[in-house]
Design an enzyme around this catalytic site. Structure first.
Site, PDB file in Angstrom:
ATOM      1  N   ASN A  49       6.625   6.183  -2.635  1.00 43.82           N
ATOM      2  CA  ASN A  49       7.574   5.065  -2.610  1.00 43.82           C
ATOM      3  C   ASN A  49       6.754   3.783  -2.757  1.00 43.82           C
ATOM      4  O   ASN A  49       6.145   3.321  -1.796  1.00 43.82           O
ATOM      5  CB  ASN A  49       8.345   5.070  -1.272  1.00 43.82           C
ATOM      6  CG  ASN A  49       9.205   3.824  -1.100  1.00 43.82           C
ATOM      7  OD1 ASN A  49       9.447   3.092  -2.061  1.00 43.82           O
ATOM      8  ND2 ASN A  49       9.669   3.579   0.118  1.00 43.82           N
ATOM      9  N   LYS A  70       7.726   0.868  -3.173  1.00 49.54           N
ATOM     10  CA  LYS A  70       8.425  -0.319  -2.653  1.00 49.54           C
ATOM     11  C   LYS A  70       8.374  -1.438  -3.705  1.00 49.54           C
ATOM     12  O   LYS A  70       8.300  -1.147  -4.893  1.00 49.54           O
ATOM     13  CB  LYS A  70       7.807  -0.752  -1.328  1.00 49.54           C
ATOM     14  CG  LYS A  70       7.629   0.393  -0.344  1.00 49.54           C
ATOM     15  CD  LYS A  70       7.320  -0.090   1.031  1.00 49.54           C
ATOM     16  CE  LYS A  70       7.046   1.089   1.938  1.00 49.54           C
ATOM     17  NZ  LYS A  70       7.402   0.852   3.294  1.00 49.54           N
ATOM     18  N   HIS A  84      17.009   3.919   3.075  1.00 48.05           N
ATOM     19  CA  HIS A  84      15.701   3.558   3.642  1.00 48.05           C
ATOM     20  C   HIS A  84      15.897   2.526   4.754  1.00 48.05           C
ATOM     21  O   HIS A  84      16.748   1.645   4.658  1.00 48.05           O
ATOM     22  CB  HIS A  84      14.783   2.991   2.551  1.00 48.05           C
ATOM     23  CG  HIS A  84      13.349   2.943   2.980  1.00 48.05           C
ATOM     24  ND1 HIS A  84      12.885   1.994   3.856  1.00 48.05           N
ATOM     25  CD2 HIS A  84      12.300   3.751   2.691  1.00 48.05           C
ATOM     26  CE1 HIS A  84      11.589   2.221   4.077  1.00 48.05           C
ATOM     27  NE2 HIS A  84      11.213   3.279   3.374  1.00 48.05           N
ATOM     28  N   GLU A 127      14.278   0.035   5.533  1.00 49.03           N
ATOM     29  CA  GLU A 127      14.096  -1.370   5.109  1.00 49.03           C
ATOM     30  C   GLU A 127      15.387  -1.935   4.503  1.00 49.03           C
ATOM     31  O   GLU A 127      15.548  -3.150   4.412  1.00 49.03           O
ATOM     32  CB  GLU A 127      12.907  -1.465   4.130  1.00 49.03           C
ATOM     33  CG  GLU A 127      11.579  -1.305   4.850  1.00 49.03           C
ATOM     34  CD  GLU A 127      10.407  -0.881   3.975  1.00 49.03           C
ATOM     35  OE1 GLU A 127      10.566  -0.776   2.747  1.00 49.03           O
ATOM     36  OE2 GLU A 127       9.321  -0.639   4.545  1.00 49.03           O
ATOM     37  N   GLU A 156      12.143   9.701   8.620  1.00 50.21           N
ATOM     38  CA  GLU A 156      11.196   8.596   8.711  1.00 50.21           C
ATOM     39  C   GLU A 156      11.480   7.795   9.988  1.00 50.21           C
ATOM     40  O   GLU A 156      12.367   6.918   9.985  1.00 50.21           O
ATOM     41  CB  GLU A 156      11.367   7.650   7.520  1.00 50.21           C
ATOM     42  CG  GLU A 156      11.082   8.281   6.183  1.00 50.21           C
ATOM     43  CD  GLU A 156      10.601   7.246   5.168  1.00 50.21           C
ATOM     44  OE1 GLU A 156       9.501   7.398   4.662  1.00 50.21           O
ATOM     45  OE2 GLU A 156      11.329   6.269   4.917  1.00 50.21           O
ATOM     46  N   GLY A 204       4.753   2.049   8.178  1.00 52.26           N
ATOM     47  CA  GLY A 204       3.796   0.956   8.010  1.00 52.26           C
ATOM     48  C   GLY A 204       3.064   0.556   9.278  1.00 52.26           C
ATOM     49  O   GLY A 204       2.372  -0.470   9.302  1.00 52.26           O
ATOM     50  N   SER A 230       3.598   6.203   7.699  1.00 52.42           N
ATOM     51  CA  SER A 230       2.142   6.050   7.915  1.00 52.42           C
ATOM     52  C   SER A 230       1.315   7.279   7.537  1.00 52.42           C
ATOM     53  O   SER A 230       0.254   7.508   8.114  1.00 52.42           O
ATOM     54  CB  SER A 230       1.855   5.649   9.364  1.00 52.42           C
ATOM     55  OG  SER A 230       2.335   4.344   9.598  1.00 52.42           O
TER      56      SER A 230
END
Ligand code: PEP
Length: 249
Positions: free
Chosen positions: A11, A13, A101, A103, A170, A176, A210
């Site tokens: 991904n 991003k 996701h 985010e 996730e 991250g 991560s």
């Protein structure tokens, strides 16, 4: 039951420009040269929309599938400034799309909107990688599985087509952050997802958060993990390839 193929999904991003296609091609080159690896691995690059067509056109890769990272809930065209539909993604060469996701959830994307996006993607024959996972607060309240269950049921229902839908677990707190869940916790969660959402066969379930070349071996002892959704580390071809290499070491 464990699915045989191991997935390595990048991904990228909102990173990458035309020059980054060279990075993507390094991954392509590596996979092309590894016949044995190809027989038991599935490599998917979820690139920014701006790069999907260029990758497809320049590299004609037989071994890498392309994906996008989101789509609008309306399937084809509409007055939605800045948005891209599943039809448009399919048209430029995407075969997969990441949906839900964290985010995007954090900016207000609801399970209901995700449900509509999934419908539009499936109508366009895109395979969906549905991201689910708990926040740190929810983890501390021991709500991990109830959060995941609710996210899956509200956007997919209890029974879904396990050929078209991949679940990516996730944990939001792991994305991250350099933190990863304990192996025994992962074992329990993956078993629960597979058991609760088995329909004809158990779904493919990936882990994301991560993942890097150093910690990837921690995951190989959990057989129910069918692969990985890799964010930060996937933007470097070396790091991404090292993850794959170390997984099989
Ligand atoms: C992600 O954003 O899907 C992800 C897994 O990110 P990272 O690997 O950087 O934690």
């Amino acid at each position: 039951m464990t699915n045989k193929l191991k997935y390595f999904v990048a991904n990228w991003k909102m990173f990458g420009n035309l020059a980054s296609l060279k990075s993507a091609n390094k991954i392509n080159y590596y996979i092309s040269s590894k016949k044995k690896l190809r027989s038991h691995s599935k490599i998917i690059l979820c690139l920014p929309n701006t790069l999907i067509y260029f990758f497809k056109k320049n590299f004609h890769s037989k071994f890498i599938s392309l994906g996008a990272q989101n789509c609008h809930q309306d399937e084809k065209y509409g007055s939605y400034t800045g948005s891209v539909s599943s039809y448009m993604l399919k048209n430029v060469g995407a075969k997969y799309v990441i949906l839900g996701h964290s985010e995007n959830r954090i900016t207000g994307e609801s399970n209901n909107v995700i449900k509509k996006k999934i419908k539009s993607a499936l109508n366009q024959n895109l395979k969906v990688i549905l991201c689910v996972g708990e926040t740190l607060k929810e983890k501390n309240k021991k709500k991990t599985f109830s959060v995941i269950k609710n996210q899956i049921i509200s956007s997919l229902g209890k029974k879904f087509n396990t050929n078209n839908i991949i679940i990516a677990y996730e944990p939001v707190w792991a994305i991250g952050s350099g933190k990863i869940p304990k192996t025994n916790k992962l074992e329990t969660i993956f078993k629960l997802i597979k058991k609760n959402f088995k329909h004809k066969k158990a779904p493919v379930v990936l882990y994301g958060g991560s993942v890097n070349a150093k910690n990837i071996r921690n995951f190989s002892s959990v057989p129910d993990i069918d692969g990985f959704l890799i964010g930060g580390a996937s933007q470097s071809p070396k790091k991404f390839i090292d993850i794959i290499k170390n997984y099989y070491k």
